[in-house]
Design a protein around this motif. Structure first.
Motif, PDB file in Angstrom:
ATOM      1  N   ASP A  79       0.845  -1.198   0.000  1.00 28.07           N
ATOM      2  CA  ASP A  79       0.000   0.000   0.000  1.00 28.07           C
ATOM      3  C   ASP A  79       0.879   1.247   0.000  1.00 28.07           C
ATOM      4  O   ASP A  79       2.089   1.185   0.156  1.00 28.07           O
ATOM      5  N   MET A  80       0.226   2.373  -0.167  1.00 23.86           N
ATOM      6  CA  MET A  80       0.907   3.663  -0.269  1.00 23.86           C
ATOM      7  C   MET A  80       1.745   3.976   0.972  1.00 23.86           C
ATOM      8  O   MET A  80       2.884   4.391   0.889  1.00 23.86           O
ATOM      9  N   MET A  81       1.156   3.731   2.154  1.00 25.13           N
ATOM     10  CA  MET A  81       1.847   4.091   3.392  1.00 25.13           C
ATOM     11  C   MET A  81       3.129   3.288   3.550  1.00 25.13           C
ATOM     12  O   MET A  81       4.164   3.817   3.947  1.00 25.13           O
ATOM     13  N   SER A  82       3.052   2.002   3.216  1.00 25.68           N
ATOM     14  CA  SER A  82       4.253   1.190   3.401  1.00 25.68           C
ATOM     15  C   SER A  82       5.321   1.599   2.384  1.00 25.68           C
ATOM     16  O   SER A  82       6.515   1.491   2.663  1.00 25.68           O
ATOM     17  N   THR A 195       3.491  -0.308 -21.734  1.00 22.30           N
ATOM     18  CA  THR A 195       2.490   0.760 -21.573  1.00 22.30           C
ATOM     19  C   THR A 195       2.729   1.462 -20.243  1.00 22.30           C
ATOM     20  O   THR A 195       3.543   1.028 -19.438  1.00 22.30           O
ATOM     21  N   GLY A 196       1.972   2.517 -20.028  1.00 24.82           N
ATOM     22  CA  GLY A 196       1.911   3.143 -18.713  1.00 24.82           C
ATOM     23  C   GLY A 196       1.102   2.265 -17.775  1.00 24.82           C
ATOM     24  O   GLY A 196       0.760   1.129 -18.115  1.00 24.82           O
ATOM     25  N   GLY A 197       0.798   2.807 -16.587  1.00 23.07           N
ATOM     26  CA  GLY A 197       0.135   1.958 -15.605  1.00 23.07           C
ATOM     27  C   GLY A 197      -0.842   2.684 -14.725  1.00 23.07           C
ATOM     28  O   GLY A 197      -1.176   3.849 -14.958  1.00 23.07           O
ATOM     29  N   MET A 198      -1.302   1.953 -13.711  1.00 27.96           N
ATOM     30  CA  MET A 198      -2.315   2.462 -12.794  1.00 27.96           C
ATOM     31  C   MET A 198      -1.686   3.281 -11.665  1.00 27.96           C
ATOM     32  O   MET A 198      -2.116   4.386 -11.373  1.00 27.96           O
ATOM     33  N   SER A 199      -0.676   2.683 -11.029  1.00 28.73           N
ATOM     34  CA  SER A 199      -0.246   3.224  -9.740  1.00 28.73           C
ATOM     35  C   SER A 199       0.721   4.400  -9.883  1.00 28.73           C
ATOM     36  O   SER A 199       0.957   5.121  -8.929  1.00 28.73           O
ATOM     37  N   ALA A 278      -5.375  -7.547  -8.596  1.00 29.20           N
ATOM     38  CA  ALA A 278      -5.006  -6.131  -8.558  1.00 29.20           C
ATOM     39  C   ALA A 278      -6.022  -5.294  -9.322  1.00 29.20           C
ATOM     40  O   ALA A 278      -6.461  -4.249  -8.849  1.00 29.20           O
ATOM     41  N   ALA A 279      -6.427  -5.771 -10.488  1.00 26.96           N
ATOM     42  CA  ALA A 279      -7.312  -4.967 -11.336  1.00 26.96           C
ATOM     43  C   ALA A 279      -8.679  -4.758 -10.700  1.00 26.96           C
ATOM     44  O   ALA A 279      -9.276  -3.693 -10.830  1.00 26.96           O
ATOM     45  N   LEU A 280      -9.177  -5.782 -10.012  1.00 25.40           N
ATOM     46  CA  LEU A 280     -10.557  -5.729  -9.548  1.00 25.40           C
ATOM     47  C   LEU A 280     -10.673  -5.318  -8.079  1.00 25.40           C
ATOM     48  O   LEU A 280     -11.775  -5.236  -7.543  1.00 25.40           O
ATOM     49  N   ARG A 281      -9.533  -5.060  -7.434  1.00 25.82           N
ATOM     50  CA  ARG A 281      -9.599  -4.586  -6.050  1.00 25.82           C
ATOM     51  C   ARG A 281      -9.902  -3.088  -6.053  1.00 25.82           C
ATOM     52  O   ARG A 281      -9.115  -2.283  -6.514  1.00 25.82           O
ATOM     53  N   MET A 282     -11.065  -2.714  -5.557  1.00 20.30           N
ATOM     54  CA  MET A 282     -11.470  -1.311  -5.607  1.00 20.30           C
ATOM     55  C   MET A 282     -11.157  -0.617  -4.293  1.00 20.30           C
ATOM     56  O   MET A 282     -11.762  -0.924  -3.264  1.00 20.30           O
ATOM     57  N   PRO A 283     -10.229   0.306  -4.314  1.00 18.74           N
ATOM     58  CA  PRO A 283      -9.936   1.039  -3.079  1.00 18.74           C
ATOM     59  C   PRO A 283     -11.097   1.958  -2.728  1.00 18.74           C
ATOM     60  O   PRO A 283     -11.845   2.386  -3.612  1.00 18.74           O
ATOM     61  N   GLU A 284     -11.271   2.235  -1.448  1.00 18.75           N
ATOM     62  CA  GLU A 284     -12.300   3.195  -1.039  1.00 18.75           C
ATOM     63  C   GLU A 284     -11.839   4.587  -1.418  1.00 18.75           C
ATOM     64  O   GLU A 284     -10.658   4.916  -1.256  1.00 18.75           O
ATOM     65  N   ARG A 285     -12.767   5.373  -1.902  1.00 19.57           N
ATOM     66  CA  ARG A 285     -12.387   6.724  -2.318  1.00 19.57           C
ATOM     67  C   ARG A 285     -11.839   7.495  -1.114  1.00 19.57           C
ATOM     68  O   ARG A 285     -12.383   7.413  -0.015  1.00 19.57           O
ATOM     69  N   THR A 287      -8.905   6.856   0.208  1.00 20.52           N
ATOM     70  CA  THR A 287      -7.813   6.096   0.819  1.00 20.52           C
ATOM     71  C   THR A 287      -6.600   6.031  -0.101  1.00 20.52           C
ATOM     72  O   THR A 287      -5.531   5.598   0.306  1.00 20.52           O
ATOM     73  N   VAL A 288      -6.777   6.403  -1.365  1.00 25.43           N
ATOM     74  CA  VAL A 288      -5.664   6.430  -2.331  1.00 25.43           C
ATOM     75  C   VAL A 288      -5.747   7.764  -3.068  1.00 25.43           C
ATOM     76  O   VAL A 288      -6.787   8.425  -3.038  1.00 25.43           O
ATOM     77  N   PRO A 289      -4.659   8.160  -3.749  1.00 24.11           N
ATOM     78  CA  PRO A 289      -4.733   9.402  -4.518  1.00 24.11           C
ATOM     79  C   PRO A 289      -5.878   9.343  -5.531  1.00 24.11           C
ATOM     80  O   PRO A 289      -6.179   8.263  -6.061  1.00 24.11           O
ATOM     81  N   ASP A 290      -6.504  10.490  -5.783  1.00 25.45           N
ATOM     82  CA  ASP A 290      -7.686  10.490  -6.637  1.00 25.45           C
ATOM     83  C   ASP A 290      -7.397   9.998  -8.051  1.00 25.45           C
ATOM     84  O   ASP A 290      -8.227   9.323  -8.668  1.00 25.45           O
ATOM     85  N   TYR A 291      -6.169  10.276  -8.570  1.00 23.06           N
ATOM     86  CA  TYR A 291      -5.851   9.816  -9.934  1.00 23.06           C
ATOM     87  C   TYR A 291      -5.942   8.300 -10.022  1.00 23.06           C
ATOM     88  O   TYR A 291      -6.403   7.739 -11.011  1.00 23.06           O
ATOM     89  N   LEU A 292      -5.516   7.622  -8.942  1.00 26.71           N
ATOM     90  CA  LEU A 292      -5.523   6.165  -8.939  1.00 26.71           C
ATOM     91  C   LEU A 292      -6.954   5.637  -8.858  1.00 26.71           C
ATOM     92  O   LEU A 292      -7.334   4.706  -9.579  1.00 26.71           O
TER      93      LEU A 292
END
Ligand SMILES: [Zn+2]
Length: 419
Positions: A79-82, A195-199, A278-285, A287-292
């Motif tokens: 995750d982002m924090m780690s 290609t580019g990516g998600m994160s 990874a693709a189908l795990r939906m983070p809660e709005r 909890t992650v940067p909005d772009y992600l």
């Protein structure tokens, strides 16, 4: 420890799923010799007679090959924090954290893994030498991509908080040189960003990464040194086609795969690692940067339907989770997703065992349970053919063995059944 290490053992009574896709065998017998090799796996009535070998009673349980995860990042915390903590940590602490993740992953049933960026070949060697408990490893070291692409972690102020994950190459010559450097340093695989990516904040899945010509150079370097192959991080459709035409071995993610892409894959024998966890795990709005959050929502449905169509067209898929980007040690959750996109539970198990072993060049050693193979296996107290989702819980994996050595055993009272 119920089963003794370093001496032979006979496991009786489990439903055996051998990883080839063949029907399960109830009341099976698995015999392992003192060297950790299987001497018999199959029905009880054809098994050699019982000798002085200790017997482990597995009745009521299911015995499967040790699973593979063909796409992990043990160097990343999930995750982002780690990731932020990682940047502040001394390298030695990061190593111990990586080792801890490897052990947890092994205990979740993964006996072999391919790390596609973030750790060096020393982890593979340490695991081989018994200094470190974890899955057998194949490693890629760092992934190759262009300036501003998925492997470029440089920030606008010029600083670069790269956790050992990326190399930046812009020309075929730079790609050739960096490929050779990685192979010199012990990489089994090379990984390109097509290609580019998600994160990553500054690029998008539809962006084209390395071009076809450059990827072809990397493919040639891996082949010239007889390494396992080239994995291509590929999400958008144009980059997917570039990677496939350049002859990569495995297509990672493949979310924008279309019919033309599937046809190329079938023609070239390319394998898809859809990393659906990874693709189908939906983070809660929030909890992650909005772009992600925006990117993930845009892509999830598209990804599910494209991968399902590829599966229906016969494209071979294997198990990979991208853990490190997501949580570690939930790897077998991917089986449920593979079933959701069209595989039967038995086919999903084959994708995560025998088929994965073939992609990693290990099919003669591990991935299926038959005489002559190394005894990498797991035992579960759930019925994976009834509800494959239950295997995702690491506690459902009650026994894990690598080359006959018991790495995890929570059979509990069954310990008494060893004679
Ligand atoms: Zn990845």
């Amino acid at each position: 420890m119920t089963a003794p290490n370093g001496i032979s053992a006979r496991y009786e009574g489990a439903v055996l799923i051998d990883g080839t896709g063949d029907d399960p065998i109830p009341g099976s017998v698995l015999i392992v010799d003192g060297g950790g090799t299987i001497t018999y796996a199959g029905a009880a009535d054809a098994a050699p007679p019982q000798d002085a070998t200790p017997v482990v009673d597995l009745s009521g349980l299911t015995l499967l090959p040790g699973f593979f995860d063909c796409h992990v990042h043990f160097g990343l915390g999930g995750d982002m924090m780690s990731s932020l903590r990682n940047m502040a940590a001394p390298p030695s602490l990061r190593s111990f954290e990586t080792a801890h993740r490897m052990r947890e992953t092994l205990h979740a049933g993964i006996t072999t893994a391919r790390d596609l960026g973030g750790i060096d070949a020393g982890y593979r060697q340490a695991q081989q030498r018994g200094l470190l408990e974890g899955p057998r490893l194949r490693v890629a070291g760092r992934m190759l991509g262009p300036t501003g692409g998925h492997s470029d972690f440089t920030l606008p102020d010029g600083s670069c908080p790269d956790p050992g994950l990326g190399s930046v190459v812009d020309t075929p010559e730079q790609a050739r040189r960096e490929s050779r450097t990685l192979l010199r340093d012990g990489a089994d695989w090379l990984k390109v960003c097509a290609t580019g990516g998600m994160s990553t904040p500054s690029d998008d899945p539809e962006d084209v990464g390395l071009d076809e010509e450059t990827i072809r150079i990397v493919v040639g370097e891996a082949a010239d040194r007889r390494r396992d192959g080239v994995a291509a991080h590929s999400q958008g459709t144009v980059g997917i086609h570039n990677a496939l035409r350049a002859g990569v071995t495995s297509l990672e993610h493949g979310y924008g795969l279309d019919r033309q892409g599937s046809e190329l894959m079938l023609r070239n024998g390319t394998v898809l690692v859809p990393t659906l966890s990874a693709a189908l795990r939906m983070p809660e709005r929030g909890t992650v940067p909005d772009y992600l959050w925006q990117k993930k929502h845009r892509w999830a449905d598209r990804c599910r339907s494209n991968i399902a169509e590829a599966v229906a067209a016969g494209v071979p898929v294997v198990l990979g989770t991208d853990s490190g980007i997501g949580p570690h040690a939930n790897n077998l959750e991917e089986l449920r997703h593979l079933v959701d996109v069209g595989l039967s539970p038995l086919e999903a198990i084959k994708a995560g065992t025998g088929d994965s072993a073939r992609v990693l060049g290990l099919r003669d050693q591990v991935g299926t349970l038959s005489a002559g193979m190394l005894a990498d296996f797991v035992v579960t107290d759930v019925d994976p053919l009834r509800d494959i989702a239950e295997l995702a819980d690491p506690a459902a994996v009650v026994l894990v063995a690598q080359a006959g050595e018991i790495r995890k055993n929570t059979l509990g009272s069954r310990a008494a059944s060893v004679s």
